[in-house]
Write a protein that holds these residues in place. Structure first.
Motif, PDB file in Angstrom:
ATOM      1  N   LEU A 128       4.628  10.216  -2.562  1.00  0.00           N
ATOM      2  CA  LEU A 128       5.293   8.990  -3.010  1.00  0.00           C
ATOM      3  C   LEU A 128       6.808   9.158  -2.992  1.00  0.00           C
ATOM      4  N   GLU A 150      -7.543   4.902  -0.106  1.00  0.00           N
ATOM      5  CA  GLU A 150      -8.148   5.799  -1.085  1.00  0.00           C
ATOM      6  C   GLU A 150      -8.351   5.099  -2.426  1.00  0.00           C
ATOM      7  N   ALA A 151      -7.332   4.441  -2.939  1.00  0.00           N
ATOM      8  CA  ALA A 151      -7.446   3.810  -4.249  1.00  0.00           C
ATOM      9  C   ALA A 151      -7.873   2.346  -4.132  1.00  0.00           C
ATOM     10  N   LEU A 167       0.812  -1.215   0.000  1.00  0.00           N
ATOM     11  CA  LEU A 167       0.000   0.000   0.000  1.00  0.00           C
ATOM     12  C   LEU A 167       0.851   1.273   0.000  1.00  0.00           C
ATOM     13  N   ALA A 168       2.141   1.135  -0.306  1.00  0.00           N
ATOM     14  CA  ALA A 168       3.041   2.300  -0.264  1.00  0.00           C
ATOM     15  C   ALA A 168       2.660   3.347  -1.301  1.00  0.00           C
ATOM     16  N   GLY A 169       1.946   2.940  -2.340  1.00  0.00           N
ATOM     17  CA  GLY A 169       1.551   3.893  -3.373  1.00  0.00           C
ATOM     18  C   GLY A 169       0.145   4.428  -3.183  1.00  0.00           C
ATOM     19  N   ASP A 170      -0.470   4.084  -2.075  1.00  0.00           N
ATOM     20  CA  ASP A 170      -1.864   4.444  -1.820  1.00  0.00           C
ATOM     21  C   ASP A 170      -1.914   5.338  -0.573  1.00  0.00           C
ATOM     22  N   ARG A 171      -3.104   5.800  -0.226  1.00  0.00           N
ATOM     23  CA  ARG A 171      -3.255   6.563   1.011  1.00  0.00           C
ATOM     24  C   ARG A 171      -4.264   5.829   1.888  1.00  0.00           C
ATOM     25  N   LEU A 177       1.090   0.960  -7.944  1.00  0.00           N
ATOM     26  CA  LEU A 177       1.906   2.022  -7.354  1.00  0.00           C
ATOM     27  C   LEU A 177       2.698   1.525  -6.144  1.00  0.00           C
ATOM     28  N   GLY A 178       2.129   0.581  -5.381  1.00  0.00           N
ATOM     29  CA  GLY A 178       2.902  -0.038  -4.300  1.00  0.00           C
ATOM     30  C   GLY A 178       4.159  -0.682  -4.861  1.00  0.00           C
TER      31      GLY A 178
END
Lengths: 438, 438
Positions: free
Chosen positions: B32, A295-296, A147-151, B317-318
């Motif tokens: 990010l 969020e995503a 989940l590092a690319g998400d919020r 994105l993760g």
């Protein structure tokens, strides 16, 4: 068999998790070596008493009381002693001597996590702790990496198996808290001193760890609002069931937005009403589950065993394999990110829905007074149910009022309940419970 | 803002996932960057037609039809084009030019995964594909990393949202397959050509990816047994419900032990009866869930959105953040482990429980004949329910026999059903369904 590089693994602690880790390491050594790309050689197990009885047979020659010497020269140090000291001291020594470390010590991480992460960062080592947050459930890597690319917007976790076991049995059997607790203690689901579980301390530590990962923010343990489940009784359970809810001890970690576009977070542990249709409602027995709203990604849930020696050992060994791969591959560790460091708001600023149960004097105008007090206190009513309390049981002039509110600010709500309690029309505030999981 | 090293990110494809990835990368770039420790600069988006209408507004100057030039000099290449070629060719070029690659392309991974992993291994690059197996659900890292110290025994996954949506509506509404499919197509839940979903091809690709990770074994796609859901009708749904089951399209990946202590695996996709109390039974709508049984960890479940542009973008994105961290940190990639390479058994060798529904001639001795045939075929009966079929509707001399078996070998079962069908006492084999999830 492939001739791998040997990595020296030191184990601190041989309790229910530690002894399983040692046993699985020895049993599946070849398979783990293939996966890690390195032979994991268990060089010693530090214990308090080498002659103490153990759940699993361990080779006597591996046992030592000298943890400090064992740490010297180890490539990977696994800490499963629990408690703050000397676990903290040993882990810092291990990190500073170049080892990667694996720990399941939630109390230590929740209080001294930043110190350990900073020390690891300085020498390019890594701290692994998949087992610290929800036992065998893989939740650390999903939060940190997947989940590092998400919020993350909100986490709602059932992260304490003992309290979930107790509440689940109270719900199913209509039993009282004290009876189920006594039974849970007899069965080994609860400790002789159950404080850490039933007062929510254990869940608060895990909440701090999860929130820290999810929101990239250092969470001091004292900023986590904490309530336990000792006040939950059969009548509250029955009322919840009747209203389509179940009571669960939840760890809630939430991102909040103020009107000016600023962000803050709230981390709190308390028993809450959860709709029976919510996925968390069907988490039974001593199981854990972590419900994540991002969020995503939308809604995600991670479910499994929250405790248990062999189950937790699985998470520890996953970390050991990761540590070994990194040790072989080189490169600095991922590091803990606390770059956002959002402000943490006190519980009074949090908004949730509430269910307020009151005993009121059953005479004209009472409902109007109660409704007026709520309205004055900025608490908006969503549902009201008034029932006359059975005249055979009690004073016939008493009614029970169950009020469901819209979202209200905790401070407003609690001030308003105080006003109600002192108003003369309310005979007793039976319960005030938050409702989570919209 | 911290002055980070810039990483050049190239995106191939701007469909429903790609356009969301581009949009989120631009929207949350600073956040990010903090997490990755690097500025992620989207340098271009390769598309077939730069003037095609898009779901999300993308800066025209980033669009290009020249994927090959875009790949040159990129640090991270995200492939979201789908299909085998030219996706395979582009990813190999990216890997060989030193980029880390992120892909959600399950068809490509299930057919050419080993080729990509070998290429990456040779140059020390890494292939990330969290989005390829169950949309937004973090399942790749848990299987590869968190469970690396454990032994996965079985995976049962609802990994195709379209079929789960259809089966769930058939179950809830008592509707027929064709009607729900038409509706799902109108609502966008199913494609105009629904073959990949309803015939299980999509689920089979995901099953191959999951089994490969769980069992450290290369899984050729053709070794995955595959059945779709087109034969499931209202009467089968009704019968399942009556018996306390729900029908789900499951991807089952299983470790098998032979009598000599040898191990093999089975990977299969088919509609199966699942007990209504099983956690998988409560996975509704287009959601996915992966239920994992591991030797030490016990039962785990991962639940969430299995598809959707923005949801899948979260997983992509993760991976991009992970790739960026690794790019900065250095060190070779984790690499895919196929070291166990267990033999894969054909479906005939698999054992499960079955539910066989027969229409038989309702005359003396029929049950004895059926029971004898099953027994001769090494299929042991657990439950039998015989009901006379309503005389108004059909021939009064016909009965319906629902037989639940103990675990039986697929080959024995299917031979026995053939024998029954030809026996003269069986008017019709109504259905044969496997029962999963004990």
């Amino acid at each position: 068999m492939t001739d791998y590089r040997r990595l020296r693994v030191a184990l601190l602690g041989a309790g229910s998790v530690g002894s399983q880790v040692a046993s699985l390491l020895r049993q599946h050594g070849d398979e783990l070596a293939d996966r890690a790309g390195a032979t994991l050689e268990l060089v010693g197990i530090a214990v308090r008493d080498v002659n103490a009885p153990r759940e699993v047979d361990l080779p006597q020659e591996l046992l030592t009381t000298d943890a400090k010497t064992l740490i010297v020269g180890a490539d990977i140090v696994i800490e499963l002693m629990g408690g703050i000291e000397p676990a903290r001291e040993y882990l810092l020594e291990a990190i500073n001597s170049g080892a990667d470390v694996v720990t399941a010590n939630k109390a230590l991480l929740a209080t001294h996590g930043p110190e350990l992460f900073a020390a690891a960062d300085q020498v390019g080592a890594q701290v692994y702790y998949e087992a610290a947050a929800a036992g065998a459930i893989p939740i650390i890597r999903p939060l940190r990496d997947s989940l590092a690319g998400d919020r993350v917007q909100r986490i709602m976790g059932i992260v304490n198996g003992t309290t979930n076991y107790i509440l689940d049995r109270m719900d199913k059997e209509g039993a009282e808290f004290a009876d189920v607790l006594a039974d849970a203690q007899a069965l080994g689901y609860a400790e002789a001193d159950p404080t850490a579980d039933v007062e929510g301390y254990d869940a608060a530590q895990k909440a701090a760890i999860l929130a820290s990962l999810a929101f990239h923010t250092t969470i001091p343990l004292e900023s986590v609002h904490r309530e336990g489940i000792t006040q939950i009784d059969k009548s509250m359970m029955d009322a919840a069931r009747k209203a389509g809810y179940v009571i669960k001890l939840l760890a809630v970690c939430e991102r909040l937005n103020d009107d000016a576009g600023g962000e803050s977070i709230s981390v709190r542990v308390y028993p809450a009403l959860v709709d029976r249709e919510h996925p968390l409602a069907s988490v039974h027995g001593a199981n854990n589950a972590v419900f994540v709203q991002a969020e995503a990604a939308g809604n995600l849930m991670f479910y499994g065993a929250g405790a248990g020696g062999v189950q937790t050992a699985s998470a520890v060994l996953g970390d050991v394999v990761s540590a070994a791969r990194r040790h072989i591959a080189g490169g600095v560790g991922v590091g803990e990110s606390t770059l956002a460091n959002l402000p943490i708001v006190p519980i009074g600023h949090v908004t949730t829905r509430y269910q307020i149960t009151l005993e009121v004097n059953d005479r004209p105008g009472v409902l109007a007074t109660v409704a007026g007090t709520l309205s004055d206190g900025k608490v908006s009513i969503a549902t009201v149910e008034q029932t006359v309390i059975d005249a055979d049981d009690t004073d016939a002039a008493t009614a029970r009022l169950v009020i469901g509110t819209h979202k209200a600010r905790e401070q407003d709500l609690s001030d308003t309940v105080d006003t109600l309690a002192a108003s003369g029309v309310v005979a007793r505030v039976v319960s005030v419970l938050r409702v989570e999981g919209d």
